[in-house]
Design an enzyme around this catalytic site. Structure first.
Site, PDB file in Angstrom:
ATOM      1  N   LYS A  52       0.836  -1.193   0.000  1.00 46.18           N
ATOM      2  CA  LYS A  52       0.000   0.000   0.000  1.00 46.18           C
ATOM      3  C   LYS A  52       0.867   1.238   0.000  1.00 46.18           C
ATOM      4  O   LYS A  52       1.999   1.128   0.483  1.00 46.18           O
ATOM      5  CB  LYS A  52      -0.943   0.044   1.217  1.00 46.18           C
ATOM      6  CG  LYS A  52      -0.343  -0.284   2.575  1.00 46.18           C
ATOM      7  CD  LYS A  52       0.855   0.453   3.086  1.00 46.18           C
ATOM      8  CE  LYS A  52       0.758   1.938   3.325  1.00 46.18           C
ATOM      9  NZ  LYS A  52       2.053   2.502   3.809  1.00 46.18           N
ATOM     10  N   TYR A  55      -4.127   4.232   6.461  1.00 44.20           N
ATOM     11  CA  TYR A  55      -4.616   3.253   7.449  1.00 44.20           C
ATOM     12  C   TYR A  55      -5.902   3.749   8.114  1.00 44.20           C
ATOM     13  O   TYR A  55      -6.802   2.972   8.398  1.00 44.20           O
ATOM     14  CB  TYR A  55      -3.564   2.983   8.526  1.00 44.20           C
ATOM     15  CG  TYR A  55      -2.418   2.125   8.039  1.00 44.20           C
ATOM     16  CD1 TYR A  55      -2.559   0.750   7.921  1.00 44.20           C
ATOM     17  CD2 TYR A  55      -1.196   2.688   7.700  1.00 44.20           C
ATOM     18  CE1 TYR A  55      -1.529  -0.045   7.474  1.00 44.20           C
ATOM     19  CE2 TYR A  55      -0.151   1.902   7.248  1.00 44.20           C
ATOM     20  CZ  TYR A  55      -0.319   0.535   7.137  1.00 44.20           C
ATOM     21  OH  TYR A  55       0.700  -0.248   6.677  1.00 44.20           O
TER      22      TYR A  55
HETATM   23  P1  NAD Z   1      12.505   1.705   2.080  1.00 46.40           P
HETATM   24  O1  NAD Z   1      12.971   3.044   1.672  1.00 46.40           O
HETATM   25  O2  NAD Z   1      13.022   1.160   3.355  1.00 46.40           O
HETATM   26  O3  NAD Z   1      12.830   0.633   0.939  1.00 46.40           O
HETATM   27  C1  NAD Z   1      12.578   0.885  -0.410  1.00 46.40           C
HETATM   28  C2  NAD Z   1      13.450  -0.011  -1.279  1.00 46.40           C
HETATM   29  O4  NAD Z   1      13.262   0.363  -2.632  1.00 46.40           O
HETATM   30  C3  NAD Z   1      14.942   0.138  -0.970  1.00 46.40           C
HETATM   31  O5  NAD Z   1      15.541  -1.141  -0.967  1.00 46.40           O
HETATM   32  C4  NAD Z   1      15.449   0.961  -2.142  1.00 46.40           C
HETATM   33  O6  NAD Z   1      16.801   0.685  -2.468  1.00 46.40           O
HETATM   34  C5  NAD Z   1      14.534   0.501  -3.264  1.00 46.40           C
HETATM   35  N1  NAD Z   1      14.463   1.464  -4.363  1.00 46.40           N
HETATM   36  C6  NAD Z   1      14.504   1.142  -5.653  1.00 46.40           C
HETATM   37  N2  NAD Z   1      14.420   2.243  -6.412  1.00 46.40           N
HETATM   38  C7  NAD Z   1      14.333   3.294  -5.590  1.00 46.40           C
HETATM   39  C8  NAD Z   1      14.231   4.701  -5.792  1.00 46.40           C
HETATM   40  N3  NAD Z   1      14.172   5.237  -7.007  1.00 46.40           N
HETATM   41  N4  NAD Z   1      14.164   5.479  -4.702  1.00 46.40           N
HETATM   42  C9  NAD Z   1      14.161   4.970  -3.460  1.00 46.40           C
HETATM   43  N5  NAD Z   1      14.261   3.629  -3.199  1.00 46.40           N
HETATM   44  C10 NAD Z   1      14.349   2.800  -4.269  1.00 46.40           C
HETATM   45  O7  NAD Z   1      10.921   1.734   2.060  1.00 46.40           O
HETATM   46  P2  NAD Z   1       9.933   0.749   2.806  1.00 46.40           P
HETATM   47  O8  NAD Z   1       9.585   1.313   4.133  1.00 46.40           O
HETATM   48  O9  NAD Z   1      10.461  -0.636   2.747  1.00 46.40           O
HETATM   49  O10 NAD Z   1       8.613   0.911   1.898  1.00 46.40           O
HETATM   50  C11 NAD Z   1       8.444   0.214   0.671  1.00 46.40           C
HETATM   51  C12 NAD Z   1       6.958   0.094   0.356  1.00 46.40           C
HETATM   52  O11 NAD Z   1       6.318  -0.603   1.406  1.00 46.40           O
HETATM   53  C13 NAD Z   1       6.199   1.430   0.247  1.00 46.40           C
HETATM   54  O12 NAD Z   1       5.208   1.340  -0.737  1.00 46.40           O
HETATM   55  C14 NAD Z   1       5.552   1.603   1.608  1.00 46.40           C
HETATM   56  O13 NAD Z   1       4.353   2.366   1.575  1.00 46.40           O
HETATM   57  C15 NAD Z   1       5.260   0.171   1.975  1.00 46.40           C
HETATM   58  N6  NAD Z   1       5.263  -0.045   3.426  1.00 46.40           N
HETATM   59  C16 NAD Z   1       4.241  -0.752   3.960  1.00 46.40           C
HETATM   60  C17 NAD Z   1       4.230  -1.004   5.320  1.00 46.40           C
HETATM   61  C18 NAD Z   1       3.158  -1.878   5.904  1.00 46.40           C
HETATM   62  O14 NAD Z   1       3.040  -1.920   7.114  1.00 46.40           O
HETATM   63  N7  NAD Z   1       2.376  -2.560   5.096  1.00 46.40           N
HETATM   64  C19 NAD Z   1       5.241  -0.508   6.139  1.00 46.40           C
HETATM   65  C20 NAD Z   1       6.280   0.195   5.559  1.00 46.40           C
HETATM   66  C21 NAD Z   1       6.276   0.419   4.189  1.00 46.40           C
END
Ligand code: NAD
Length: 376
Positions: free
Chosen positions: A140, A225
């Site tokens: 999401k 949420y």
């Molecule tokens: P994060 O920044 O920790 O990780 C993102 C990943 O994408 C990294 O490994 C990064 O290297 C990669 N990436 C590839 N291309 C990129 C770019 N152009 N710019 C930035 N990063 C790039 O983020 P996250 O917290 O893991 O979030 C990822 C997804 O998961 C999002 O859509 C977020 O909304 C969702 N999320 C959901 C929950 C949940 O509880 N369901 C919690 C956190 C995040």
């Protein structure tokens, strides 16, 4: 040779196994362990994007899955992917970069692709996974615009594959119990719903604070949420929306289009009213339902663990405690079972699209200062 029950008993007695079998049965009835299914029956997941959520929540959750296992990793950082592959038993042949992503097509051990990338990338990586003939579980918010969501749904249809959005709380026992209390009208009709979701965001350089990558501010990331909970607790779609936005002037974290705090109100067809808050400035973590004879709430409501439910009736407060379960394991198992049984996931692409449409209406209401009406 087939053993009769008495033969079997004699055999167990003679080998001293009765005690072990009895104590195992005791353990089973006391703790009711959920044993993992046999490895060959588990569907294979490719995890795309090895950031915070993948490393800290999703990969560890596979240990609790009955129907899912991790068989591939997709990352721009080969060394990180290798380290995680070793830790989680992913073979070298299951490692991909974003450039070799489309080769997932040729990997029969990958059934489902889980997109865990910044929001703006969900569209492209979902469509490419479907084109590679895979089912998709996408984090999401589903995408940055309703149009992108529609394109993802269309890609799933063309491929004849399933598309599910990672709304983990829809698989979490306390949130499920709150929904049940609403539907069964345990305390009469729900009248007012209050949903608050927020945190004080840090590093101004992160993608969540970049409008192009995130699609907006707190609403896209955390306020979703509150919106989603107001929709699943009411069981209805909003028909009118009001909203107020406030972003601290000069705060280096917030660029134009990346809002700090949004208060929004939803009116549902049955007359249920919801007040919701989304914030990147303060911590908020509560869903509360006011029904005719009592209020019931979760606080914390959206953490990864240790959610707490309370029922407040007159002067009494009752705590309700449900068994702790890994939300991501439940979510990934649900998707795997939907694929195995060819059933519609509880949170399909259409569910993500409904949130995106409502979020666009919230932004419009905040911008214009006018009530935005929607078709239920
Ligand atoms: P994060 O920044 O920790 O990780 C993102 C990943 O994408 C990294 O490994 C990064 O290297 C990669 N990436 C590839 N291309 C990129 C770019 N152009 N710019 C930035 N990063 C790039 O983020 P996250 O917290 O893991 O979030 C990822 C997804 O998961 C999002 O859509 C977020 O909304 C969702 N999320 C959901 C929950 C949940 O509880 N369901 C919690 C956190 C995040």
């Amino acid at each position: 040779m087939k053993q009769s029950p008495s033969n079997r008993r004699q055999f167990l007695q003679s080998t001293g196994l009765t005690l072990a079998a009895a104590s195992l049965a005791g353990v089973r009835s006391a703790a009711q362990p959920r044993l993992p299914g046999p490895p060959e029956k588990k569907l294979g997941y490719a995890i795309v994007g090895l950031g915070s959520l993948s490393i800290n929540q999703i990969l560890p959750a596979f240990a609790h899955c009955r129907h899912a296992r991790v068989t591939a990793l997709v990352s721009g950082d080969a060394a990180k992917a290798k380290t995680l592959a070793t830790a989680y038993g992913v073979p070298e042949s299951g490692l991909y970069s974003y450039a070799t992503y489309d080769r997932l097509k040729d990997n029969p051990d990958v059934d489902i692709v889980y997109i865990v990338l910044p929001n703006s990338m969900h569209l492209e990586y979902t469509v490419r996974a479907h084109q590679a003939g895979k089912h998709v579980l996408c984090e999401k918010p589903m995408a940055n615009t309703p149009q992108d969501c529609e394109a993802m749904i269309a890609a799933a249809k063309v491929a004849g594959k399933k598309l599910m959005i990672g709304y983990r709380l829809r698989y979490e026992p306390n949130n499920m119990a709150m929904i049940d209390m609403c539907r069964k009208q345990e305390f009469g009709k729900p009248k007012v719903i209050l949903c608050e979701a927020g945190f004080n965001i840090g590093d101004p350089k992160q993608w969540r604070l970049n409008k192009t990558l995130a699609g907006g501010g707190s609403l896209m990331d955390i306020g979703i949420y509150a919106l989603n909970a107001a929709r699943y607790l009411s069981g209805e779609e909003p028909i009118a929306i009001n909203a107020f936005e406030y972003t601290t002037p000069g705060d280096p974290r917030f660029a134009p289009g990346v809002e700090e705090t949004l208060n929004f109100q939803l009116r549902f067809p049955s007359g249920i009213l919801a007040n919701c808050v989304s914030s990147y400035g303060v911590g908020l973590n509560r869903f509360r339902v006011h029904a005719e004879r009592a209020a019931f709430e979760l606080e914390p409501a959206l953490s990864y663990s240790d959610l707490r439910m309370r029922v407040v009736r007159g002067g009494t407060v009752e705590q309700r405690t449900l068994p702790e379960r890994n939300q991501f394991a439940l979510e990934m198992d649900h998707m795997a079972e939907s694929v195995k049984n060819n059933t519609e996931p509880r949170t399909p692409g259409e569910e993500g699209l409904k949130d995106l449409r409502a979020m666009m209406a919230i932004y419009e209401a905040a911008k214009t200062g006018k009530t935005v009406t929607l078709n239920a």
